[in-house]
Scaffold this motif. Structure first.
Motif, mmCIF file in Angstrom:
data_model
loop_
_atom_site.group_PDB
_atom_site.id
_atom_site.type_symbol
_atom_site.label_atom_id
_atom_site.label_comp_id
_atom_site.label_asym_id
_atom_site.label_seq_id
_atom_site.Cartn_x
_atom_site.Cartn_y
_atom_site.Cartn_z
ATOM 1 N N ILE A 1 -29.327 -12.134 21.405
ATOM 2 C CA ILE A 1 -27.933 -11.500 21.743
ATOM 3 C C ILE A 1 -27.369 -11.308 22.965
ATOM 4 O O ILE A 1 -26.386 -11.504 23.470
ATOM 5 N N THR A 2 -28.489 -11.388 24.190
ATOM 6 C CA THR A 2 -28.075 -11.251 25.638
ATOM 7 C C THR A 2 -27.429 -12.711 25.830
ATOM 8 O O THR A 2 -26.546 -12.620 26.770
ATOM 9 N N LEU A 3 -27.796 -13.586 25.405
ATOM 10 C CA LEU A 3 -27.147 -15.087 25.722
ATOM 11 C C LEU A 3 -25.699 -14.928 25.280
ATOM 12 O O LEU A 3 -24.896 -15.340 26.338
ATOM 13 N N ASN A 4 -25.373 -14.568 24.196
ATOM 14 C CA ASN A 4 -24.150 -14.701 23.568
ATOM 15 C C ASN A 4 -23.250 -13.386 24.340
ATOM 16 O O ASN A 4 -22.097 -13.606 24.676
ATOM 17 N N ARG A 5 -24.095 -12.401 24.664
ATOM 18 C CA ARG A 5 -23.408 -11.290 25.409
ATOM 19 C C ARG A 5 -22.921 -11.601 26.869
ATOM 20 O O ARG A 5 -21.994 -11.369 27.324
ATOM 21 N N ALA A 6 -23.754 -12.446 27.428
ATOM 22 C CA ALA A 6 -23.447 -13.020 28.703
ATOM 23 C C ALA A 6 -22.455 -13.715 28.980
ATOM 24 O O ALA A 6 -21.525 -13.723 29.625
ATOM 25 N N VAL A 7 -22.120 -14.565 27.671
ATOM 26 C CA VAL A 7 -20.795 -15.377 27.765
ATOM 27 C C VAL A 7 -19.625 -14.460 27.623
ATOM 28 O O VAL A 7 -18.492 -14.607 28.275
ATOM 29 N N ALA A 8 -19.523 -13.668 26.701
ATOM 30 C CA ALA A 8 -18.372 -12.530 26.420
ATOM 31 C C ALA A 8 -18.261 -11.699 27.921
ATOM 32 O O ALA A 8 -17.383 -11.591 28.363
ATOM 33 N N VAL A 9 -19.192 -11.377 28.490
ATOM 34 C CA VAL A 9 -19.222 -10.761 29.821
ATOM 35 C C VAL A 9 -18.322 -11.777 30.748
ATOM 36 O O VAL A 9 -17.483 -11.047 31.600
ATOM 37 N N ALA A 10 -18.943 -12.858 30.910
ATOM 38 C CA ALA A 10 -18.276 -13.784 31.701
ATOM 39 C C ALA A 10 -16.825 -13.728 31.517
ATOM 40 O O ALA A 10 -16.092 -14.232 32.538
ATOM 41 N N MET A 11 -16.396 -13.867 30.169
ATOM 42 C CA MET A 11 -15.136 -14.181 30.034
ATOM 43 C C MET A 11 -14.147 -12.934 30.224
ATOM 44 O O MET A 11 -13.029 -13.105 30.597
ATOM 45 N N VAL A 12 -14.705 -11.779 30.316
ATOM 46 C CA VAL A 12 -14.054 -10.714 30.581
ATOM 47 C C VAL A 12 -14.235 -10.178 32.215
ATOM 48 O O VAL A 12 -13.084 -9.906 32.779
ATOM 49 N N ASP A 13 -15.186 -10.431 32.559
ATOM 50 C CA ASP A 13 -15.776 -9.674 33.849
ATOM 51 C C ASP A 13 -16.031 -10.906 35.167
ATOM 52 O O ASP A 13 -16.082 -10.394 36.232
ATOM 53 N N GLY A 14 -16.283 -12.006 34.607
ATOM 54 C CA GLY A 14 -16.345 -13.268 35.383
ATOM 55 C C GLY A 14 -17.721 -13.692 35.308
ATOM 56 O O GLY A 14 -18.608 -12.986 34.821
ATOM 57 N N PRO A 15 -17.801 -14.837 35.779
ATOM 58 C CA PRO A 15 -18.979 -15.293 35.532
ATOM 59 C C PRO A 15 -20.254 -14.706 36.243
ATOM 60 O O PRO A 15 -21.464 -14.996 35.839
ATOM 61 N N ALA A 16 -20.134 -14.279 37.421
ATOM 62 C CA ALA A 16 -21.188 -13.924 38.078
ATOM 63 C C ALA A 16 -21.704 -12.463 37.512
ATOM 64 O O ALA A 16 -22.885 -12.277 37.358
ATOM 65 N N ALA A 17 -20.751 -11.997 36.629
ATOM 66 C CA ALA A 17 -21.421 -10.527 36.076
ATOM 67 C C ALA A 17 -22.285 -11.152 34.800
ATOM 68 O O ALA A 17 -23.146 -10.612 34.274
#
Length: 439
Positions: free
Chosen positions: A333-349
């Motif tokens: 789940i963390t992997l997919n959530r990281a992609v969603a975070v990147a799309m909303v808050d930027g790749p660094a997040a």
């Protein structure tokens, strides 16, 4: 499973658990029934290759495997009778051998009953899931081991112990009673989830998909949903499968290459499957309680209902991943959530979320693939190329290896021509989703 032509192999993947179920119901011995069916498959390799597939392949397998079971039973009975004769204790009522043909019983589909037998509470959940994947789903021991992130030898021992424990326990071969459902259902749903995952993104070999596995997982999920129409997690899992499989035809290009979600031709998606999946999850969510399969189905629905990749509602997806992370401990789940975070808050997040990965993800190719993509979004081409190459080396799926290697090569060439471009804080580019994992 014995190797046949792809068409016959697809047929046997459906028939074998049914035949094992017939023999288990008839003789009451799951382990011996499985062994007898494997011997029947060996006979089929020779006879079917020479004479072709029989008109009634299921009946042929039942007959050949049944003869083997009869031989085993008669041998065991003869041994007991000799022992009892010596002791002068042969019971008068022991006249008929178990396994006598009871008419048209071989026409009955026992696959679902076999599914619940393999998920019996006498087995630890991990063993129940592994045994069912092997006996009902037809996955190899190696495929199951990769699904559980353990060595193949360890998984082989786990499956063997599970079969012995089922045999020694003497549990009856029947559909569970109402009071037995809760203890068995979680394992059954997880098994179907893993079978579907392996079919949608094959973990090893030259094929990207194994459609026979996704179809079987959906068929069994439908059967469970028919039995338990009011269970919202059963509905959620079926919806998740339908919404995910709907994209299947667009996941490969003309030469069988992997096509990422953002680049897929959405006109090739199965609109009927999407409509059915959306209807299922829309009806299930308000009834509650909400479980992980329902949340994942809701995420899949958001992806499927977006007219284009650019119109995907990433804030909603991120919010749903936040809910999922609170109710499920699956590290992917963390992997997919990281992609969603990147799309909303930027790749660094997104990269920050992966800074200290779960031990189960350490060394896994999907961790490197996601990190590579986020480094690329951040304009860090050197780091992205390194992670793409590592991911390519670690995957055992040839289509994924080719895709990741191609991404690395293209990005390395661009970096050589242009260098690393400056990226504005919070800037994100084309999304990558972890298409190889439902979670």
């Amino acid at each position: 499973m014995t190797t046949f032509t792809p068409a016959v192999d697809d047929l046997l993947r459906t028939l074998v658990p049914q035949v094992v179920g017939v023999l288990t119901r008839r003789w009451g011995d799951f382990a011996d029934a499985e062994d007898a069916v494997q011997e029947a498959l060996l006979h089929a390799t020779t006879q079917w290759s020479a004479e072709g597939v029989p008109r009634n392949p299921r009946g042929w397998l039942v007959q050949v495997a049944g003869r083997r079971m009869t031989e085993q039973v008669r041998s065991a009975q003869a041994r007991r009778r000799r022992e009892e004769l010596v002791a002068g204790q042969i019971p008068a009522d022991r006249r008929s051998a178990p396994g006598a043909d009871t008419g048209d019983e071989s026409a009955h589909d026992d696959t679902l009953t076999l599914l619940f037998l393999c998920c019996h509470p006498v087995l630890p959940p991990a063993s129940a899931i592994a045994l069912t994947l092997r006996s009902v789903g037809g996955l190899t021991t190696g495929e199951i081991a990769r699904a559980f992130l353990v060595p193949e030898a360890t998984m082989g021992q786990r499956i063997s112990r599970a079969k012995r424990r089922i045999k020694d326990s003497g549990v009856p071969f029947r559909t569970p009673d109402d009071d037995e459902w809760p203890a068995r259902l979680d394992a059954v749903l997880h098994v179907l989830y893993l079978i579907f995952n392996e079919g949608y993104a094959t973990s090893t070999g030259p094929e990207l998909r194994r459609v026979e596995l996704t179809r079987e997982a959906i068929r069994l999920a439908r059967a469970v949903h028919t039995l338990l129409p009011d269970n919202t997690e059963v509905a959620g899992l079926l919806a998740l499968m339908l919404l995910t499989e709907a994209r299947g035809p667009a996941r490969t290009g003309a030469d069988g290459e992997l096509v990422p979600l953002a680049e897929q031709d959405r006109s090739r998606w199965d609109t009927a499957a999407i409509a059915e999946g959306v209807a299922l999850i829309t009806a299930a969510l308000p009834r509650g309680p909400v479980g992980p399969y329902q949340v994942q189905a809701a995420i899949a629905a958001v992806h499927d209902e977006a007219p284009t990749a650019a119109e995907t509602d990433w804030p909603q997806i991120l919010a749903l991943y936040g809910v999922l992370a609170r109710i499920s401990h699956n590290p992917f789940i963390t992997l997919n959530r990281a992609v969603a975070v990147a799309m909303v808050d930027g790749p660094a997040a997104g990269l920050a979320l992966l800074a200290d990965p779960h031990p189960a993800l350490a060394g896994h190719h999907r961790l490197y693939a996601v990190r590579a993509h986020l480094h690329e979004l951040a304009g860090e081409r050197e780091a992205a190329v390194a992670d793409y190459r590592t991911a390519a080396r670690r995957t055992t799926s040839l289509p994924e290896r080719h895709h990741l290697s191609l991404l690395a090569a293209r990005l390395a060439a661009r970096r050589e021509r242009e260098g690393d471009p400056p990226v504005k804080p919070g800037e994100a580019g084309r999304p990558l989703t972890s298409e190889g994992q439902i979670t």
